[in-house]
Structure formats: structure tokens, C-alpha cells
Design a protein around this motif. Structure first.
Motif, PDB file in Angstrom:
ATOM      1  N   LEU A  68       0.827  -1.208   0.000  1.00  0.00           N
ATOM      2  CA  LEU A  68       0.000   0.000   0.000  1.00  0.00           C
ATOM      3  C   LEU A  68       0.864   1.262   0.000  1.00  0.00           C
ATOM      4  CD1 LEU A  68      -2.758  -1.110   2.552  1.00  0.00           C
ATOM      5  CD2 LEU A  68      -2.968  -0.949   0.071  1.00  0.00           C
ATOM      6  N   PHE A  69       1.895   1.301   0.855  1.00  0.00           N
ATOM      7  CA  PHE A  69       2.793   2.453   0.868  1.00  0.00           C
ATOM      8  C   PHE A  69       3.549   2.579  -0.455  1.00  0.00           C
ATOM      9  CE2 PHE A  69       3.229   2.368   5.784  1.00  0.00           C
ATOM     10  CZ  PHE A  69       2.067   3.115   5.901  1.00  0.00           C
ATOM     11  N   LEU A  70       3.911   1.439  -1.039  1.00  0.00           N
ATOM     12  CA  LEU A  70       4.627   1.479  -2.319  1.00  0.00           C
ATOM     13  C   LEU A  70       3.742   2.053  -3.426  1.00  0.00           C
ATOM     14  CD1 LEU A  70       6.500  -1.954  -2.204  1.00  0.00           C
ATOM     15  CD2 LEU A  70       7.554   0.313  -2.142  1.00  0.00           C
ATOM     16  N   VAL A 275      -0.935   4.939 -13.244  1.00  0.00           N
ATOM     17  CA  VAL A 275      -1.535   3.832 -12.486  1.00  0.00           C
ATOM     18  C   VAL A 275      -0.820   2.519 -12.791  1.00  0.00           C
ATOM     19  CG1 VAL A 275      -3.627   2.470 -12.135  1.00  0.00           C
ATOM     20  CG2 VAL A 275      -3.773   4.971 -12.308  1.00  0.00           C
ATOM     21  N   THR A 276      -0.648   2.223 -14.081  1.00  0.00           N
ATOM     22  CA  THR A 276      -0.001   0.948 -14.457  1.00  0.00           C
ATOM     23  C   THR A 276       1.451   0.909 -13.997  1.00  0.00           C
ATOM     24  OG1 THR A 276       0.465   1.871 -16.654  1.00  0.00           O
ATOM     25  CG2 THR A 276      -1.521   0.536 -16.419  1.00  0.00           C
ATOM     26  N   THR A 277       2.161   2.040 -14.087  1.00  0.00           N
ATOM     27  CA  THR A 277       3.551   2.072 -13.621  1.00  0.00           C
ATOM     28  C   THR A 277       3.626   1.845 -12.118  1.00  0.00           C
ATOM     29  OG1 THR A 277       4.131   3.635 -15.380  1.00  0.00           O
ATOM     30  CG2 THR A 277       5.665   3.436 -13.552  1.00  0.00           C
ATOM     31  N   ALA A 283       4.320  -4.383  -7.608  1.00  0.00           N
ATOM     32  CA  ALA A 283       4.319  -5.845  -7.744  1.00  0.00           C
ATOM     33  C   ALA A 283       5.745  -6.393  -7.761  1.00  0.00           C
ATOM     34  CB  ALA A 283       3.583  -6.248  -9.027  1.00  0.00           C
ATOM     35  N   ARG A 284       6.641  -5.688  -8.458  1.00  0.00           N
ATOM     36  CA  ARG A 284       8.029  -6.160  -8.562  1.00  0.00           C
ATOM     37  C   ARG A 284       8.728  -6.111  -7.201  1.00  0.00           C
ATOM     38  NH1 ARG A 284       9.222  -3.070 -12.217  1.00  0.00           N
ATOM     39  NH2 ARG A 284      10.295  -1.395 -11.093  1.00  0.00           N
ATOM     40  N   THR A 289      10.492  -8.787  -2.115  1.00  0.00           N
ATOM     41  CA  THR A 289      10.572  -8.702  -0.657  1.00  0.00           C
ATOM     42  C   THR A 289       9.921  -9.903   0.008  1.00  0.00           C
ATOM     43  OG1 THR A 289      10.526  -6.283  -0.817  1.00  0.00           O
ATOM     44  CG2 THR A 289      10.015  -7.265   1.330  1.00  0.00           C
ATOM     45  N   PHE A 290       8.733 -10.280  -0.458  1.00  0.00           N
ATOM     46  CA  PHE A 290       8.029 -11.408   0.154  1.00  0.00           C
ATOM     47  C   PHE A 290       8.750 -12.726  -0.093  1.00  0.00           C
ATOM     48  CE2 PHE A 290       3.428  -9.869   0.989  1.00  0.00           C
ATOM     49  CZ  PHE A 290       3.921  -8.717   1.571  1.00  0.00           C
ATOM     50  N   LEU A 291       9.441 -12.844  -1.223  1.00  0.00           N
ATOM     51  CA  LEU A 291      10.226 -14.052  -1.470  1.00  0.00           C
ATOM     52  C   LEU A 291      11.345 -14.175  -0.445  1.00  0.00           C
ATOM     53  CD1 LEU A 291      10.793 -16.500  -3.303  1.00  0.00           C
ATOM     54  CD2 LEU A 291      12.265 -15.014  -4.688  1.00  0.00           C
TER      55      LEU A 291
END
Length: 437
Positions: A68-70, A275-277, A283-284, A289-291
Motif C-alpha cells: 500500500l505504501f509502495l 496507475v499501471t507504472t 508488484a516487482r 521482498t516477500f520471497l
């Protein structure tokens, strides 16, 4: 069970070795995890536990503010709102000596409270300000230094994605940790301003003065109210909602996105490209980070299961060192690691060892967490592998070397150390605002 020193040597040493030979951090974690599972958790049965840990680690509500912050920060930059703020501050700042250095610092501090991303702050300020400062004859330490200093402010000034990750991994109240950085962040910005003043007085030619248009007071008030004051809505949506107690960090992140979208629509600055950027960037970064978090969760369990964590705590507490000395050793470890790896990897390696030790010493965990975040801020600009150094080098004028960038960062690193000393001597700098929540 093998001795804890052998366990920690196998796990931590193997992980550092895997990074040293060039393996990606996540792959290095998984490789050491498989070795550790077979050594300490019974082989194949332990693999099942490792897979179960992977889903549990990322299915954690406290990590929800990260994407969300990103999104909020990326929309803020790509919609053009950031450039509007920069132009507004430029008009208001007047004819100060070294005005472009002060403009960079002021804009970077505001952006830190509106984006939460040190890399984005540094990249944007570097690409916008360095060409102009170079054209005006500014020496490199007066152009590059303020960008590196103010870029790192996003580590502690809320909303900080790194603070959210740190709080989640260390099991510290994320809302308290976020707002704890507000007062020290402002003090650090003041220290940077004093540094710029001293540098400009010692070497006036480092930041040559030039004529700039001074608008009438009424017009400057109009620009402030139109281009800067509305951005306070974003800060209030994120920080104010947490302080007021009517929003969790996750909800404040959502409120921040809503505030950015509304302002972008009002200024007719929102389009599908922005928006798309923003979504693609988020997502990237979130996926990477989650990985890493997935891999590190098993690593932390292996340290505990093998006795490495408890053994280290027993050893550290048996030494004739006070809590302050132990804290400084933790800070020194982060300083050294920051020369060779990124901040998330540093947290994943050290927190499973540091958190039990900090708890055993009776530290206020928000105070301790803020000091660790300040050391992570320092590691952003420590050579040879500080991430902000590479970002800054990429947007610097042709011919700028990495050692020149690192040299410009050194006085600003010294300011962070001064702040760390102040926080250690006066803990209320970190704990006062969280105590109001």
C-alpha cells in the motif's frame, strides 16, 4: 545436539558465503535452509515444515502496509504531484546562499513524508536537481550530498516501508515504530541544514549565488496554498490517522492511496500510465521482498531450533558489557554488513539473533528499533555497495566517480551518528510521540 557456535557458523557463515560467490539472496537463503533442515529438523519431514512456514510467513496482516505504501509513493511521483511540490518549494525558498542545496533538502524531507521510498526520493531528486546545480556551478559535495542525505530520511520518517518490514519481522508495534521516527527525522533534517550552512560558509564558491525571481508575497501565498498545502492531506491520512488512533498502519496506507488519487484527480494529473507504472513497480518490489521473507522465516526457525539464538543470548549476557555497549556492537555489525548487502537481507540475517538479545537486555523495543533503522539508513550510503550510492551515481553528471559520490555522503553519515547519540542519551526523542498514541 551440536554446539551452538557450530550451528551459527554453519547457518550464518553458509549464508554469507553463498552471497559472496554471487548467488541471489533468496536462493542463498533457500540453499542454507535445505542444509539446515537436514541437519537440525530431521530431513524430509523438515522440508514439509519449511513449506508450511513459507505460506505462514507471508500470510501476515502486518505486512499489508508494504504494497500500500509502495503504491502510494509511486503514484505520488508518477502522477506529477512530486514535481508540483518541488516547483512550489522552489518559489518559496527565496534568495538563500546555497539555495539549491536547501531546496533539495526541503523537498527531500517533504517527499520522505509523502512516499516512504528512499530509492525513489534519491532517483527523482538526482535526476531533477543535479543537472541544474551543475549548471549553476555547484561543487559535487553541495549537489550530491544533500540528495543522499534527504533521500535516506524516508527510512525513518513515516510512511517508511522499511519500518513496516522491520516491525513485522521483529514483532514490534508497527504503528508505534512508524511515528517514532517523526521527531528524530525532523531533527536529522535540521542537522543536515546546519551542515549545508557550515559548508557554504567555509567555501562560498562551492554553491555560487545567482539571481532568481522573487514573487510578491500574495503570489507566493497562492502557490503555497495551491501546490503544497493540499499535500498535507496525504501526511494526515497516513501519519495523522495512526496518531489519532482511528486507523491501523494497513488502513492508513489505504487512506494514503485514496488521498493521492483524489489530489491527482483534482490537479488533473492522473492517467493510466501513472496507475499501471505504480502497480508494476509495487508488484516487482513486493514480490522480491516477500520471497526473501519466505526464505528467512525458516532460517529464523533453524537458528532457534539449533540452539544458535539462545546460545548467542546466553553468551552475550554473560559478557561484562552493559546494554549500551551491546547496542553499539549491534550497530557496528549493521554498519559492516551495510558495506556488502542490501537492507532487507541485513534485517533477515540479523533480526533472528538481535531481537532475543534486545528483549533479554530489557530495551524499549520501539527505541531500539528506531536506532537499528537509523543504522540501516547509514548502510544505504556506505561504500562499496550502498544502494543510494549506485542510484546517485547513475543520475550524476558524466565523469562523476563512485568514490566522489561516497565522499559527498560522509558528512551526512556523520549527522546520522550524531542523531543516534542523541537518541541513546535522550530516549524520549524516540518514545515521546508513540506514548501519545
Amino acid at each position: 545436539m551440536m554446539d551452538w557456535t557450530i550451528s551459527i557458523a554453519i547457518l550464518v557463515g553458509g549464508l554469507i558465503f553463498s552471497m559472496g560467490i554471487g548467488l541471489p539472496v533468496a536462493l542463498g537463503f533457500f540453499m542454507i535452509n535445505v542444509v539446515g533442515v537436514y541437519l537440525f529438523m530431521g530431513g524430509p519431514n523438515g522440508i514439509d515444515q519449511m513449506i508450511s512456514n513459507a505460506t505462514t510467513a507471508v500470510a501476515n496482516y502486518s505486512l499489508a502496509p508494504v504494497p500500500l505504501f509502495l503504491v502510494m509513493g509511486s503514484l505520488f511521483f508518477h502522477s506529477g504531484l512530486a514535481r508540483r511540490v518541488l516547483d512550489g518549494i522552489d518559489v518559496l525558498i527565496g534568495r538563500l546562499p546555497a539555495r539549491l542545496s536547501y531546496l533539495t533538502l526541503t523537498s527531500g524531507t517533504v517527499f520522505a513524508a509523502l512516499s516512504g521510498s528512499s530509492l525513489a526520493n534519491t532517483g527523482m531528486l538526482g535526476s531533477l536537481m543535479v543537472p541544474e546545480m551543475t549548471k549553476r556551478g555547484y561543487k559535487k559535495h553541495m549537489s550530491i550530498g544533500p540528495i543522499l542525505g534527504s533521500g535516506g530520511l524516508a527510512v525513518i520518517i513515516p510512511p517508511s516501508t522499511l519500518a513496516v518490514l522491520f516491525g513485522s519481522l521483529a514483532r514490534i508495534d508497527i504503528g508505534g515504530l512508524l511515528v517514532a521516527g517523526l521527531l528524530p527525522g525532523l531533527i536529522l533534517a535540521i542537522l543536515y541544514a546546519i551542515l549545508i550552512y557550515v559548508q557554504a560558509r567555509l567555501d562560498p564558491e562551492a554553491a555560487p549565488s545567482y539571481e532568481c525571481e522573487i514573487l510578491p508575497a500574495a503570489q507566493r501565498i497562492k502557490i503555497f496554498c495551491r501546490d503544497i498545502l493540499p499535500m498535507v492531506a496525504i501526511i494526515f491520512a497516513v501519519v495523522g490517522s495512526i496518531l489519532a488512533g482511528f486507523a491501523t498502519p494497513t488502513e492508513s496506507g489505504a487512506l494514503g492511496i485514496v488521498a493521492v488519487v483524489i489530489l491527482a484527480l483534482l490537479f488533473k494529473a492522473l492517467d493510466m500510465r501513472a496507475v499501471t507504472t505504480a502497480i508494476a513497480d509495487t508488484a516487482r518490489v513486493t514480490g522480491m521482498t516477500f520471497l526473501l521473507i519466505t526464505a528467512s522465516s525458516t532460517f529464523a526457525q533453524l537458528l532457534a531450533f539449533s540452539g544458535a539464538s539462545s546460545g548467542l543470548v546466553r553468551w552475550a549476557t554473560s559478557l561484562e558489557m552493559g546494554p549500551t555497549e551491546t547496542l553499539l556492537i549491534m550497530a557496528l555489525i549493521l554498519l559492516v554488513l551495510g558495506m556488502f548487502m542490501d537492507q532487507v537481507s541485513m534485517m533477515l540475517i540479523t533480526l533472528p539473533l538481535f531481537v532475543p538479545l534486545a528483549n533479554s537486555l530489557g530495551f524499549d523495543m520501539i527505541w531500539w528499533g528506531l536506532i537499528m533503522l537509523l543504522m540501516l539508513e547509514v548502510s544505504f550510503t556506505t561504500p562499496p555497495f550502498g544502494l543510494l550510492l549506485f542510484v546517485m551515481h547513475g543520475v550524476s553528471p558524466p565523469g562523476t566517480t563512485l568514490p566522489e559520490v561516497a565522499k559527498a555522503a560522509l558528512p551526512y553519515i556523520a549527522c546520522v551518528f550524531v542523531l543516534i547519540g542523541l537518541v541513546i542519551i535522550f530516549p524520549s526523542l524516540a518514545t515521546f510521540i508513540p506514548s501519545l498514541m
